[in-house]
Structures are given as C-alpha cells and as structure tokens.
Design a protein around this motif. Sequence first.
Motif, PDB file in Angstrom:
ATOM      1  N   UNK A   1       0.838  -1.190   0.000  1.00 57.55           N
ATOM      2  CA  UNK A   1       0.000   0.000   0.000  1.00 57.55           C
ATOM      3  C   UNK A   1       0.874   1.241   0.000  1.00 57.55           C
ATOM      4  N   UNK A   2       0.407   2.299  -0.667  1.00 56.63           N
ATOM      5  CA  UNK A   2       1.255   3.466  -0.902  1.00 56.63           C
ATOM      6  C   UNK A   2       1.690   4.188   0.373  1.00 56.63           C
ATOM      7  N   UNK A   3       0.977   3.976   1.481  1.00 56.36           N
ATOM      8  CA  UNK A   3       1.345   4.633   2.736  1.00 56.36           C
ATOM      9  C   UNK A   3       1.818   3.638   3.800  1.00 56.36           C
ATOM     10  N   UNK A   4       2.041   2.403   3.396  1.00 52.69           N
ATOM     11  CA  UNK A   4       2.526   1.415   4.354  1.00 52.69           C
ATOM     12  C   UNK A   4       3.902   1.841   4.875  1.00 52.69           C
ATOM     13  N   UNK A   5       4.069   1.816   6.190  1.00 51.45           N
ATOM     14  CA  UNK A   5       5.309   2.258   6.804  1.00 51.45           C
ATOM     15  C   UNK A   5       5.347   3.729   7.132  1.00 51.45           C
ATOM     16  N   UNK A   6       4.326   4.476   6.694  1.00 52.28           N
ATOM     17  CA  UNK A   6       4.245   5.901   6.987  1.00 52.28           C
ATOM     18  C   UNK A   6       3.504   6.127   8.302  1.00 52.28           C
TER      19      UNK A   6
ATOM     20  N   UNK B   1      -6.233  -0.608  11.313  1.00 49.51           N
ATOM     21  CA  UNK B   1      -5.256   0.472  11.384  1.00 49.51           C
ATOM     22  C   UNK B   1      -4.717   0.651  12.799  1.00 49.51           C
ATOM     23  N   UNK B   2      -3.447   1.000  12.882  1.00 51.35           N
ATOM     24  CA  UNK B   2      -2.786   1.285  14.159  1.00 51.35           C
ATOM     25  C   UNK B   2      -2.910   2.795  14.399  1.00 51.35           C
ATOM     26  N   UNK B   3      -3.776   3.175  15.332  1.00 51.16           N
ATOM     27  CA  UNK B   3      -4.141   4.590  15.510  1.00 51.16           C
ATOM     28  C   UNK B   3      -4.118   4.961  16.982  1.00 51.16           C
ATOM     29  N   UNK B   4      -3.570   6.144  17.268  1.00 49.67           N
ATOM     30  CA  UNK B   4      -3.782   6.794  18.559  1.00 49.67           C
ATOM     31  C   UNK B   4      -4.535   8.085  18.302  1.00 49.67           C
TER      32      UNK B   4
ATOM     33  N   UNK C   1     -11.768   6.942  15.201  1.00 54.16           N
ATOM     34  CA  UNK C   1     -10.578   6.087  15.171  1.00 54.16           C
ATOM     35  C   UNK C   1     -10.933   4.625  15.395  1.00 54.16           C
ATOM     36  N   UNK C   2     -11.857   4.372  16.299  1.00 49.84           N
ATOM     37  CA  UNK C   2     -12.256   2.997  16.585  1.00 49.84           C
ATOM     38  C   UNK C   2     -12.894   2.348  15.367  1.00 49.84           C
ATOM     39  N   UNK C   3     -13.680   3.120  14.628  1.00 45.06           N
ATOM     40  CA  UNK C   3     -14.276   2.583  13.397  1.00 45.06           C
ATOM     41  C   UNK C   3     -13.187   2.191  12.396  1.00 45.06           C
ATOM     42  N   UNK C   4     -12.180   3.038  12.249  1.00 45.25           N
ATOM     43  CA  UNK C   4     -11.116   2.761  11.288  1.00 45.25           C
ATOM     44  C   UNK C   4     -10.248   1.586  11.735  1.00 45.25           C
ATOM     45  N   UNK C   5     -10.064   1.452  13.032  1.00 50.67           N
ATOM     46  CA  UNK C   5      -9.333   0.286  13.538  1.00 50.67           C
ATOM     47  C   UNK C   5     -10.062  -1.004  13.163  1.00 50.67           C
ATOM     48  N   UNK C   6     -11.382  -0.994  13.343  1.00 55.81           N
ATOM     49  CA  UNK C   6     -12.178  -2.195  13.077  1.00 55.81           C
ATOM     50  C   UNK C   6     -12.255  -2.488  11.583  1.00 55.81           C
ATOM     51  N   UNK C   7     -12.419  -1.435  10.763  1.00 56.19           N
ATOM     52  CA  UNK C   7     -12.620  -1.649   9.330  1.00 56.19           C
ATOM     53  C   UNK C   7     -11.322  -1.942   8.585  1.00 56.19           C
ATOM     54  N   UNK C   8     -10.212  -1.344   9.034  1.00 58.25           N
ATOM     55  CA  UNK C   8      -8.970  -1.455   8.271  1.00 58.25           C
ATOM     56  C   UNK C   8      -7.816  -2.087   9.062  1.00 58.25           C
TER      57      UNK C   8
ATOM     58  N   UNK D   1      -6.763   3.018   4.833  1.00 54.03           N
ATOM     59  CA  UNK D   1      -6.898   2.083   3.714  1.00 54.03           C
ATOM     60  C   UNK D   1      -5.545   1.758   3.093  1.00 54.03           C
ATOM     61  N   UNK D   2      -4.682   2.777   3.019  1.00 53.58           N
ATOM     62  CA  UNK D   2      -3.377   2.603   2.383  1.00 53.58           C
ATOM     63  C   UNK D   2      -2.269   2.200   3.359  1.00 53.58           C
ATOM     64  N   UNK D   3      -2.635   1.866   4.596  1.00 55.79           N
ATOM     65  CA  UNK D   3      -1.681   1.238   5.490  1.00 55.79           C
ATOM     66  C   UNK D   3      -0.897   2.140   6.417  1.00 55.79           C
ATOM     67  N   UNK D   4      -1.278   3.413   6.527  1.00 55.87           N
ATOM     68  CA  UNK D   4      -0.541   4.322   7.408  1.00 55.87           C
ATOM     69  C   UNK D   4      -0.904   4.076   8.869  1.00 55.87           C
ATOM     70  N   UNK D   5       0.052   4.334   9.736  1.00 51.64           N
ATOM     71  CA  UNK D   5      -0.206   4.464  11.168  1.00 51.64           C
ATOM     72  C   UNK D   5      -0.519   5.931  11.421  1.00 51.64           C
ATOM     73  N   UNK D   6      -1.343   6.210  12.448  1.00 53.79           N
ATOM     74  CA  UNK D   6      -1.831   7.579  12.579  1.00 53.79           C
ATOM     75  C   UNK D   6      -1.989   8.045  14.010  1.00 53.79           C
TER      76      UNK D   6
END
Length: 265
Positions: free
Chosen positions: A2-7, A55-58, A46-53, A28-33
Amino acid sequence: MAKLEGKVALITGAAVGLGEGIAEVYAKYGAKMCMVDLSPEVEKTADRLRKEYGADIITYVGNVADKAQMKEAAAKTAEKFGEISVCCCNAGVCRLAPFEEFTDEMRDFHIDVNIKGVWNTCQAVIPYMLQQGGGNIVIASSVTGDIVADAGEAAYAMTKAALVGLTKCLAVEYATRNIRVNCTQLGYARTPMVEKMAVESNPEDPESAIRDIAVGVPMKRLAKPTEVGELFAFLGSDESSYLTGSQIVIDGGSTLPETMSIGTN
C-alpha cells in the motif's frame, strides 16, 4: 505494498468531515496515525477505522490553536510510532457574516485556527522530520481567498489565502532537507462545516443552498471527503516525490466556467 505502508501520519481535524475522510484513506493505504481533534468524538472515528482497516491509531484531543498541545500531540506520535512521516494540516473553521458586522472575536477565531493552527502544527512536527531526515506536510488551503470568494467569507478567505504563502515559503525553506510541503485547494465537499454554512446562508432551506452549490460545479456535485483524502494520500506518499510548494485544486471544475449561462451546453 500500500502506498502509505510504513508511513506515520498526524492528521488534524480528524473526527468528522474532511479529516475523517483523509484518515479513512490513510488507513486504507496502510498508514499508522495520530488523529487529532478538539472533539472527543475523534476516538469513535478512530475505533471505526481500527475495526474496518486494522489500522494502528492513537488519538489526541486538543486545540490546534494551542501550540503546547500540538507539541504534545507530535511528541506522543513520535513516542508511539518512532517517527512522523506525514502531517496533514486539515483543521479549519468558517463562519459567515457581512463584513461590516464581523466582530474582532470572529476574525480572530479564524486566524487562531486556520493560520495559527497550521503554523503550530508545522512547528510541532518539523523538528521530528528534520531529525529523521525528511517528511511530507500537506496543508488544506482552499479555492476561497486565493482564487475565488463569496460574500460573507472575508475571514475565511483571508486565512485560507495566507496558507498558500506559508506553503510556498516552507517548501523553499526545507527543500534541501527533504521535507516537502504542498497544499490542497478544495472547492466544496459535503461536510458538517459546509452544512453549517448552508444554514447560515439560508436558514429556511439549507438544502437548497447545498443544491445551488452543485449547480455551479461542472461535475454537478460536491466532493466526497474520501476523494479529498485520496489527494492527501498522494501528496503524503512517495508517488509525489518531485512535488513541493504546489497548489492543487480539487473542485470538480467549479473555478473553470467564465459564466453559467453562456456556451453551447
């Protein structure tokens, strides 16, 4: 890949509207946020995005107009993820009023959030980007102020136009240090802020104000927040590696027509 993986991205104004759309595309593109917003609702988003994708989010509940809070948000992001690759300066406000009735408090509210908020956010993240050898900053300007304007938007137009100047200066200042700075210039998207503007424009029938916006857009619709998010993702990725200081209009063609009544269509 994904284009943002590792970002690692810090996104302001991320609870709803454009910020939510940007965060969703980044997820969607793999970024941590780190998703930053004045509203505690940012954690629900953030919780929705964690569940759907997955995603590693704070999240960080704070005010972009407060420099200390933005420094804390940046520090927490770097502490959690080890770096800050991308900063999306999205948080912004717009209130409408006739110029002669615009209070100093309303004017300063726009300056504090739209200008100082971006200034504070950039100053908070740039030291980390310098330390790690580079990064990308994407600033949400607007077609309003720099290209077009509507009556009652004096403070919004002034502050959004100022962000174009900030983008260009930072792009030049940090080009040799591998920090790219670009700005987006959005027309209208269907967001809570635009819906509030519609109420201020036509309290009796705000939906008619929304429909009238679409009439003036060659594509005959407003943007979806995720469509704007795709542009932020491109500018935050390595795909835009030779772009800095750019102003990219995303408005469905709304600033193109000379008139809406002359022509062959």
